[in-house]
Every structure is written in structure tokens, then in C-alpha cells.
Write a protein that holds these residues in place. Structure first.
Motif, PDB file in Angstrom:
ATOM      1  N   SER A   1       0.827  -1.212   0.000  1.00 19.78           N
ATOM      2  CA  SER A   1       0.000   0.000   0.000  1.00 19.78           C
ATOM      3  C   SER A   1       0.862   1.263   0.000  1.00 19.78           C
ATOM      4  O   SER A   1       0.660   2.163  -0.822  1.00 19.78           O
ATOM      5  CB  SER A   1      -0.922   0.043   1.217  1.00 19.78           C
ATOM      6  OG  SER A   1      -1.722  -1.111   1.268  1.00 19.78           O
ATOM      7  N   ALA A   2       1.822   1.334   0.914  1.00 20.48           N
ATOM      8  CA  ALA A   2       2.643   2.544   1.021  1.00 20.48           C
ATOM      9  C   ALA A   2       3.443   2.751  -0.261  1.00 20.48           C
ATOM     10  O   ALA A   2       3.594   3.876  -0.737  1.00 20.48           O
ATOM     11  CB  ALA A   2       3.567   2.450   2.230  1.00 20.48           C
ATOM     12  N   GLU A   3       3.942   1.664  -0.844  1.00 20.55           N
ATOM     13  CA  GLU A   3       4.785   1.803  -2.034  1.00 20.55           C
ATOM     14  C   GLU A   3       3.974   2.233  -3.264  1.00 20.55           C
ATOM     15  O   GLU A   3       4.515   2.789  -4.219  1.00 20.55           O
ATOM     16  CB  GLU A   3       5.542   0.496  -2.300  1.00 20.55           C
ATOM     17  CG  GLU A   3       6.523   0.207  -1.168  1.00 20.55           C
ATOM     18  CD  GLU A   3       7.432  -0.993  -1.401  1.00 20.55           C
ATOM     19  OE1 GLU A   3       8.145  -1.324  -0.455  1.00 20.55           O
ATOM     20  OE2 GLU A   3       7.425  -1.589  -2.486  1.00 20.55           O
ATOM     21  N   LEU A   4       2.667   1.981  -3.226  1.00 25.75           N
ATOM     22  CA  LEU A   4       1.791   2.411  -4.321  1.00 25.75           C
ATOM     23  C   LEU A   4       1.068   3.722  -3.986  1.00 25.75           C
ATOM     24  O   LEU A   4       0.358   4.275  -4.821  1.00 25.75           O
ATOM     25  CB  LEU A   4       0.741   1.336  -4.628  1.00 25.75           C
ATOM     26  CG  LEU A   4       1.060   0.309  -5.725  1.00 25.75           C
ATOM     27  CD1 LEU A   4       2.249  -0.564  -5.352  1.00 25.75           C
ATOM     28  CD2 LEU A   4      -0.142  -0.569  -6.013  1.00 25.75           C
ATOM     29  N   GLY A   5       1.218   4.187  -2.732  1.00 28.31           N
ATOM     30  CA  GLY A   5       0.549   5.414  -2.304  1.00 28.31           C
ATOM     31  C   GLY A   5      -0.969   5.267  -2.251  1.00 28.31           C
ATOM     32  O   GLY A   5      -1.703   6.181  -2.621  1.00 28.31           O
TER      33      GLY A   5
ATOM     34  N   HIS B   1       6.906   1.855  -8.831  1.00 29.03           N
ATOM     35  CA  HIS B   1       5.715   2.655  -8.505  1.00 29.03           C
ATOM     36  C   HIS B   1       6.024   3.996  -7.848  1.00 29.03           C
ATOM     37  O   HIS B   1       5.325   4.981  -8.081  1.00 29.03           O
ATOM     38  CB  HIS B   1       4.750   1.835  -7.645  1.00 29.03           C
ATOM     39  CG  HIS B   1       3.965   0.850  -8.447  1.00 29.03           C
ATOM     40  ND1 HIS B   1       2.717   1.132  -8.952  1.00 29.03           N
ATOM     41  CD2 HIS B   1       4.271  -0.394  -8.889  1.00 29.03           C
ATOM     42  CE1 HIS B   1       2.272   0.084  -9.646  1.00 29.03           C
ATOM     43  NE2 HIS B   1       3.199  -0.857  -9.622  1.00 29.03           N
ATOM     44  N   ARG B   2       7.038   4.041  -6.979  1.00 30.15           N
ATOM     45  CA  ARG B   2       7.450   5.295  -6.334  1.00 30.15           C
ATOM     46  C   ARG B   2       6.277   6.071  -5.731  1.00 30.15           C
ATOM     47  O   ARG B   2       6.108   7.259  -5.962  1.00 30.15           O
ATOM     48  CB  ARG B   2       8.211   6.196  -7.312  1.00 30.15           C
ATOM     49  CG  ARG B   2       9.317   5.478  -8.014  1.00 30.15           C
ATOM     50  CD  ARG B   2      10.590   6.316  -8.134  1.00 30.15           C
ATOM     51  NE  ARG B   2      11.743   5.439  -8.205  1.00 30.15           N
ATOM     52  CZ  ARG B   2      12.577   5.210  -7.192  1.00 30.15           C
ATOM     53  NH1 ARG B   2      12.411   5.814  -6.044  1.00 30.15           N
ATOM     54  NH2 ARG B   2      13.591   4.388  -7.313  1.00 30.15           N
ATOM     55  N   GLY B   3       5.430   5.327  -5.015  1.00 31.36           N
ATOM     56  CA  GLY B   3       4.334   5.981  -4.305  1.00 31.36           C
ATOM     57  C   GLY B   3       3.121   6.299  -5.164  1.00 31.36           C
ATOM     58  O   GLY B   3       2.256   7.063  -4.768  1.00 31.36           O
ATOM     59  N   LYS B   4       3.077   5.727  -6.388  1.00 29.42           N
ATOM     60  CA  LYS B   4       1.918   5.978  -7.258  1.00 29.42           C
ATOM     61  C   LYS B   4       1.250   4.668  -7.662  1.00 29.42           C
ATOM     62  O   LYS B   4       1.930   3.683  -7.917  1.00 29.42           O
ATOM     63  CB  LYS B   4       2.365   6.697  -8.528  1.00 29.42           C
ATOM     64  CG  LYS B   4       2.843   8.096  -8.278  1.00 29.42           C
ATOM     65  CD  LYS B   4       3.243   8.728  -9.590  1.00 29.42           C
ATOM     66  CE  LYS B   4       3.952  10.048  -9.341  1.00 29.42           C
ATOM     67  NZ  LYS B   4       4.885  10.354 -10.415  1.00 29.42           N
ATOM     68  N   PRO B   5      -0.081   4.681  -7.809  1.00 28.85           N
ATOM     69  CA  PRO B   5      -0.781   3.447  -8.198  1.00 28.85           C
ATOM     70  C   PRO B   5      -0.343   2.955  -9.579  1.00 28.85           C
ATOM     71  O   PRO B   5      -0.267   1.762  -9.817  1.00 28.85           O
ATOM     72  CB  PRO B   5      -2.254   3.850  -8.229  1.00 28.85           C
ATOM     73  CG  PRO B   5      -2.345   5.176  -7.576  1.00 28.85           C
ATOM     74  CD  PRO B   5      -0.987   5.801  -7.545  1.00 28.85           C
TER      75      PRO B   5
END
Ligand code: HEC
Ligand code: HEC
Length: 163
Positions: free
Chosen positions: A92-96, A154-158
Motif C-alpha cells: 500500500s505505502a509503495e503504491l501510495g 511505482h514510487r508511491g503511485k498506483p
């Protein structure tokens, strides 16, 4: 003896205050940044709810506690609590995102959302990259070398973008 005790107490107090300082700093940073993870509290709530519902079985293998486990099993099996940490601070955190990106809240075993099955495929891709593709290119061992995880792309993005 007394002096020793006093020193130990002082060191402990300094440590405690340093620790709370770091914590406050972290919290205020989090509240300040817009792109920072504002979903963390939401995810923590759901993670703790599930954790409470499996009380006593936290250390059991995830696939013996949960109902619909298709990829995090066999060689890649982990404990139920580790599984939930990975759901939260890993995926979850890695996909924001929060848990509802892949789940209908409360019906965790359901595969109704398409994103959940894509996540399974992404997991298999990540394992294949680290265990087969990268070692074939560099000859290195990706248990010890920096490996590809969800955040690499992903850098925090879906959905990963070029920016
Ligand atoms: C990017 C998608 C994604 C996100 C975000 C996500 N999950 Fe999952 N979750 C999955 C997938 C995929 C599985 C099934 C894994 C498998 O088949 O091995 C799963 C399985 C589960 C299960 C096991 C359900 C069962 O009985 O089979 C629980 C509980 C769960 N997730 C909780 C959470 C919680 C809590 C959060 C948020 C902190 C969360 N998930 C966020 C994709 C996600
Ligand atoms: C090698 C790069 C890479 C890695 C590693 C990676 N992804 Fe992806 N992911 C992508 C790309 C690119 C897309 C967009 C695919 C598309 O839209 O066709 C994507 C899309 C997704 C989607 C679908 C999003 C949507 O709304 O359609 C989910 C869910 C997802 N990834 C979860 C994960 C998870 C969980 C991990 C870690 C286990 C992960 N990804 C690791 C590159 C990656």
C-alpha cells in the motif's frame, strides 16, 4: 552504586527524550507534506482490525490463517502478521494507496476488484525479476544485493509514470 544508577537513569532519560523528539519530528513532517503518506492512519486502522480478528494466530503461516492466498505461499510463505505488515508498509505505502485500492473493506478474501489480481501478477513478476532475470544479467545474488520491489517502479503511485 548510586552514582552508577544515576548515570544509567540519565542515559535512559536522554534516550527516551531523543526518541520522542524523533517521533514528533516524523509526525509533523508527515502532516506537513501534501504528497507524504496521508493514508497511513487509515491503513493502520484496517491492519489493526484484521490483526485483532486473528488474535493468537499472528505467528502462524499466512496461508493457514487467511482464506484466499494464491501467491504468498509455498517458498514465499510468511507469518500472518508479516503478511499484514507487507500489505501495509510494503504494497500500500509503495503504491501510495489505502487497502481499498485492492479490497472491499472487510471482505478481504474477495477477488472482486481487478487490482487485487494484478497485484498477484506484479508479485510474481517481482519474484521472477529478482530470482531469475537479474541474476542472469549480473550474476549477483538478489537476496543480498539491492532488489526490485514495488517501489522501484511505482514510487508511491498506483500507476508508474515517467515523472
Ligand atoms: C495492491 C493491492 C493490495 C493492497 C493495496 C492491499 N492488499 Fe491485501 N491482498 C492483496 C492480494 C493480491 C492478496 C492475496 C495474496 C495472495 O493471493 O497470495 C491480499 C490478501 C489480503 C488478506 C487475506 C484475505 C484472505 O482471507 O484471503 C488480508 C486480510 C488483506 N489482504 C488485508 C489488507 C490490508 C489490511 C490492507 C491495507 C493495509 C491491504 N490488504 C492492502 C492485495 C492488496
Ligand atoms: C518492473 C516495474 C514494476 C514493479 C516492480 C511493480 N509494478 Fe505494478 N505496475 C507497473 C506498471 C508499468 C503498471 C501499469 C500497467 C498498466 O497500466 O498497463 C503497474 C500497475 C499496477 C497495478 C494496476 C493499477 C491500476 O490501477 O490499474 C497494480 C495493482 C500494481 N501495479 C501493483 C504492484 C505491486 C503490489 C507491486 C509489488 C509487489 C508492483 N506493482 C510492482 C510496474 C511495476
Amino acid at each position: 552504586m548510586r552514582i552508577l544508577f544515576a548515570i544509567v537513569m540519565m542515559v535512559t532519560l536522554v534516550e527516551i527524550s531523543a526518541f520522542s523528539l524523533i517521533r514528533t519530528e516524523k509526525t509533523s513532517l508527515k502532516n506537513m507534506s501534501i504528497s507524504g503518506d496521508s493514508l497511513e492512519l487509515d491503513r493502520l486502522k484496517y491492519m489493526n482490525e484484521v490483526m485483532a480478528s486473528i488474535k493468537g494466530k499472528e505467528k502462524w503461516p499466512a496461508d493457514s490463517v487467511f482464506k484466499n492466498i494464491k501467491v504468498i505461499k509455498g517458498k514465499g510463505n510468511i507469518s500472518a502478521e508479516h503478511f499484514l505488515w507487507m500489505m501495509n508498509w510494503g504494497w500500500s505505502a509503495e503504491l501510495g494507496v489505502s487497502c481499498d485500492h485492492c479490497h472491499i473493506i472487510g471482505r478481504w478474501e474477495s477477488d472482486e476488484l481487478y487490482t487485487k489480481d494484478i497485484a498477484r501478477g506484479m508479485w510474481n513478476m517481482r519474484v521472477k525479476i529478482n530470482s531469475e532475470i537479474l541474476p542472469a544479467i549480473t550474476g549477483k545474488n538478489y537476496d543480498t544485493n539491492p532488489m526490485v520491489t514495488c517501489i522501484t517502479c511505482h514510487r508511491g503511485k498506483p500507476i508508474p509514470t515517467e515523472q
